[in-house]
Design an enzyme around this catalytic site. Structure first.
Site, PDB file in Angstrom:
ATOM      1  N   SER A 125       0.830  -1.202   0.000  1.00 23.63           N
ATOM      2  CA  SER A 125       0.000   0.000   0.000  1.00 23.63           C
ATOM      3  C   SER A 125       0.868   1.257   0.000  1.00 23.63           C
ATOM      4  CB  SER A 125      -0.855  -0.029   1.264  1.00 23.63           C
ATOM      5  OG  SER A 125      -1.437   1.224   1.483  1.00 23.63           O
ATOM      6  N   TYR A 150      -2.052  -1.685  10.980  1.00 20.61           N
ATOM      7  CA  TYR A 150      -2.294  -2.146   9.606  1.00 20.61           C
ATOM      8  C   TYR A 150      -1.138  -1.725   8.697  1.00 20.61           C
ATOM      9  CZ  TYR A 150      -3.919  -2.128   4.801  1.00 20.61           C
ATOM     10  OH  TYR A 150      -3.977  -2.305   3.438  1.00 20.61           O
ATOM     11  N   LYS A 154       2.065  -3.900   6.464  1.00 18.80           N
ATOM     12  CA  LYS A 154       2.491  -3.816   5.059  1.00 18.80           C
ATOM     13  C   LYS A 154       4.010  -3.587   4.981  1.00 18.80           C
ATOM     14  CE  LYS A 154      -1.458  -4.637   3.322  1.00 18.80           C
ATOM     15  NZ  LYS A 154      -1.714  -5.981   2.811  1.00 18.80           N
TER      16      LYS A 154
HETATM   17  N1  LIG Z   1      -8.807  -1.710  -0.783  1.00 13.11           N
HETATM   18  C1  LIG Z   1      -7.833  -0.841  -0.544  1.00 13.11           C
HETATM   19  O1  LIG Z   1      -8.068   0.368  -0.466  1.00 13.11           O
HETATM   20  C2  LIG Z   1      -6.403  -1.318  -0.411  1.00 13.11           C
HETATM   21  C3  LIG Z   1      -5.349  -0.387  -0.514  1.00 13.11           C
HETATM   22  C4  LIG Z   1      -4.032  -0.832  -0.372  1.00 13.11           C
HETATM   23  C5  LIG Z   1      -3.782  -2.183  -0.125  1.00 13.11           C
HETATM   24  N2  LIG Z   1      -4.825  -3.058  -0.023  1.00 13.11           N
HETATM   25  C6  LIG Z   1      -4.533  -4.470   0.261  1.00 13.11           C
HETATM   26  O2  LIG Z   1      -5.040  -5.257  -0.808  1.00 13.11           O
HETATM   27  C7  LIG Z   1      -5.474  -6.520  -0.322  1.00 13.11           C
HETATM   28  C8  LIG Z   1      -6.880  -6.779  -0.778  1.00 13.11           C
HETATM   29  O3  LIG Z   1      -7.724  -5.739  -0.329  1.00 13.11           O
HETATM   30  P1  LIG Z   1      -9.295  -5.735  -0.613  1.00 13.11           P
HETATM   31  O4  LIG Z   1      -9.717  -4.315  -0.587  1.00 13.11           O
HETATM   32  O5  LIG Z   1      -9.597  -6.573  -1.778  1.00 13.11           O
HETATM   33  O6  LIG Z   1      -9.804  -6.418   0.739  1.00 13.11           O
HETATM   34  P2  LIG Z   1     -10.966  -7.481   0.976  1.00 13.11           P
HETATM   35  O7  LIG Z   1     -11.244  -7.510   2.438  1.00 13.11           O
HETATM   36  O8  LIG Z   1     -12.119  -7.203   0.063  1.00 13.11           O
HETATM   37  O9  LIG Z   1     -10.281  -8.843   0.518  1.00 13.11           O
HETATM   38  C9  LIG Z   1      -9.461  -9.610   1.374  1.00 13.11           C
HETATM   39  C10 LIG Z   1      -9.980 -11.028   1.341  1.00 13.11           C
HETATM   40  O10 LIG Z   1      -9.128 -11.843   2.163  1.00 13.11           O
HETATM   41  C11 LIG Z   1      -9.940 -12.725   2.918  1.00 13.11           C
HETATM   42  N3  LIG Z   1      -9.154 -13.073   4.116  1.00 13.11           N
HETATM   43  C12 LIG Z   1      -8.775 -12.251   5.145  1.00 13.11           C
HETATM   44  N4  LIG Z   1      -8.072 -12.936   6.061  1.00 13.11           N
HETATM   45  C13 LIG Z   1      -7.975 -14.217   5.618  1.00 13.11           C
HETATM   46  C14 LIG Z   1      -7.371 -15.409   6.124  1.00 13.11           C
HETATM   47  N5  LIG Z   1      -6.745 -15.426   7.299  1.00 13.11           N
HETATM   48  N6  LIG Z   1      -7.468 -16.545   5.397  1.00 13.11           N
HETATM   49  C15 LIG Z   1      -8.123 -16.546   4.202  1.00 13.11           C
HETATM   50  N7  LIG Z   1      -8.725 -15.471   3.684  1.00 13.11           N
HETATM   51  C16 LIG Z   1      -8.649 -14.310   4.375  1.00 13.11           C
HETATM   52  C17 LIG Z   1     -11.237 -11.962   3.179  1.00 13.11           C
HETATM   53  O11 LIG Z   1     -12.346 -12.826   3.409  1.00 13.11           O
HETATM   54  C18 LIG Z   1     -11.404 -11.162   1.889  1.00 13.11           C
HETATM   55  O12 LIG Z   1     -12.177 -11.863   0.944  1.00 13.11           O
HETATM   56  C19 LIG Z   1      -5.274  -6.484   1.184  1.00 13.11           C
HETATM   57  O13 LIG Z   1      -4.036  -7.079   1.486  1.00 13.11           O
HETATM   58  C20 LIG Z   1      -5.240  -5.005   1.484  1.00 13.11           C
HETATM   59  O14 LIG Z   1      -4.517  -4.733   2.662  1.00 13.11           O
HETATM   60  C21 LIG Z   1      -6.125  -2.658  -0.175  1.00 13.11           C
END
Ligand SMILES: NC(=O)c1ccc[n+]([C@@H]2O[C@H](COP(=O)([O-])OP(=O)(O)OC[C@H]3O[C@@H](n4cnc5c(N)ncnc54)[C@H](O)[C@@H]3O)[C@@H](O)[C@H]2O)c1
Length: 340
Positions: A125, A150, A154
């Site tokens: 991120s 959080y 990262k």
């Molecule tokens: N959405 C944003 O704004 C953003 C920005 C920067 C980074 N990210 C990173 O991108 C990634 C995806 O983000 P997203 O927005 O799609 O989030 P999201 O919550 O929609 O997707 C994450 C998925 O991981 C699953 N999950 C969580 N813990 C788990 C575990 N222990 N075992 C199996 N499954 C598990 C959840 O059920 C979910 O479906 C994350 O790592 C997040 O930190 C997101």
């Protein structure tokens, strides 16, 4: 070629599964459904005509992760989205975040490094930059002390992967530092499904427009930006998903310059909160009730990506506009809420 997508039923993961399948990759998803629904598989299948394999599994369960890799011995790489991602919650539940975001990563890496060769893409991120000293932000900008557990996961996650790639020659990795992903697939079969009160601007906007929230709060209008509100780099989730395919293919085809690389994924353009609100009103025709409130703790003033490295090395550029992204996010919200 079979790719494991962890968190593949989540927001960014599901869009990436679609693009991987479109590019000819076989996909197996791991998700524990903690922040997603199994119905997302139907949405993916409706778009691509292919249902990805799916294992409901908690990545914190080391034995289950080992058993998965025995069952799917043909997996040759992984894109690791699974994580807990609510910044505010992480402040109150740091151990949940350190356990979920870091132990899962370690268990995956232990399995992957035992393979003859493995490729790994990590969801990082732009929070690692904090308030960057210079804009746009390049990949060489210093990583600033994290503002939340959080954000710290990262930074530590990147370090774990970097240290691993140093010693395992069979292991290649790319960390992708996302700016602000928004929007939904144009088919409106998949999109973002935040649980509870959304922490991010765009889901809050669409939920307010749909009547779920009374009013949108704009946190501060006295920042040193053109209109006084915070500036972010909003990137369409489909563009972001396509970047993952480029990154994976770079590793598969051994085009990487080193075993561990980092790329910013953004549009290169910053938009203020008020610009996002105005653009949303234009594309949706809905007037948004909003009020200016105090600044929110931990918000940086402005962040947008320098995209040169991703453009030149990954051969990737965002193509869709802020208006495209807001239009798709609104169509998705209307579908979810049954609004005509
Ligand atoms: N959405 C944003 O704004 C953003 C920005 C920067 C980074 N990210 C990173 O991108 C990634 C995806 O983000 P997203 O927005 O799609 O989030 P999201 O919550 O929609 O997707 C994450 C998925 O991981 C699953 N999950 C969580 N813990 C788990 C575990 N222990 N075992 C199996 N499954 C598990 C959840 O059920 C979910 O479906 C994350 O790592 C997040 O930190 C997101």
């Amino acid at each position: 070629m079979k790719i494991l997508v962890t968190g593949g039923l989540g927001f960014i993961g599901s869009h990436t599964v679609v693009e991987l399948q479109n590019a000819g990759y076989e996909v197996v998803i791991i998700d524990d459904l903690s922040n997603a629904s199994e119905d997302v598989l139907d949405g993916i299948e409706a778009i691509t005509g292919k249902r990805p394999e799916f294992e409901k599994l908690d990545l914190r369960d080391r034995n289950a992760v080992s058993a998965f890799f025995k069952k799917y011995a043909d997996v040759s790489g992984a894109i690791h989205f699974a994580a807990s991602k609510a910044v505010g919650e992480s402040v109150h539940k740091p151990l949940l975040y350190y356990e979920n975001n870091l132990s899962s990563l370690v268990y995956l890496l232990k399995e992957l490094t035992e393979k003859a060769s493995a490729n790994f893409i990590f969801s990082s991120s732009c929070t690692v930059y904090g308030q960057a000293d210079e804009l746009p932000i390049t990949e060489s900008a210093p990583v600033k002390p994290a503002e939340s557990p959080y954000g710290n996961t990262k930074q530590i996650g990147e370090e774990i992967i970097r240290d691993t790639a140093k010693v395992y020659e069979n292991f290649k990795a790319i960390a992708l530092r996302y700016f602000n992903p928004i929007g939904a697939h144009e088919s409106v079969e998949i999109g973002e499904l935040p649980l509870g009160v959304p922490q991010n601007l765009v889901p809050f906007i669409t939920q307010t427009a749909a009547g779920l929230r009374d009013e949108l709060s704009v946190f501060g209008n006295d920042y040193p930006t053109e209109d006084g509100t915070c500036v972010r780099d909003y990137i369409h989730v489909v563009d972001l998903a396509k970047a993952h395919v480029k990154a994976l293919t770079r590793l598969v085809e051994s085009e990487n310059k080193s075993n561990y690389e980092v790329f910013n994924l953004g549009t290169g353009t910053g938009s203020s909160v008020l610009e996002v609100i105005n653009t949303f009103e234009e594309v949706s025709g809905v007037q948004l009730p909003y009020k200016i409130v105090d600044r929110r703790e931990g918000d940086v003033v402005a962040a947008y990506a320098d995209t040169e490295h991703a453009n030149n090395e990954l051969g990737w550029k965002s193509e869709l506009t802020l208006a495209d992204a807001l239009d798709s996010a609104w169509k998705w919200e209307k579908k979810v809420r049954g609004i005509k």
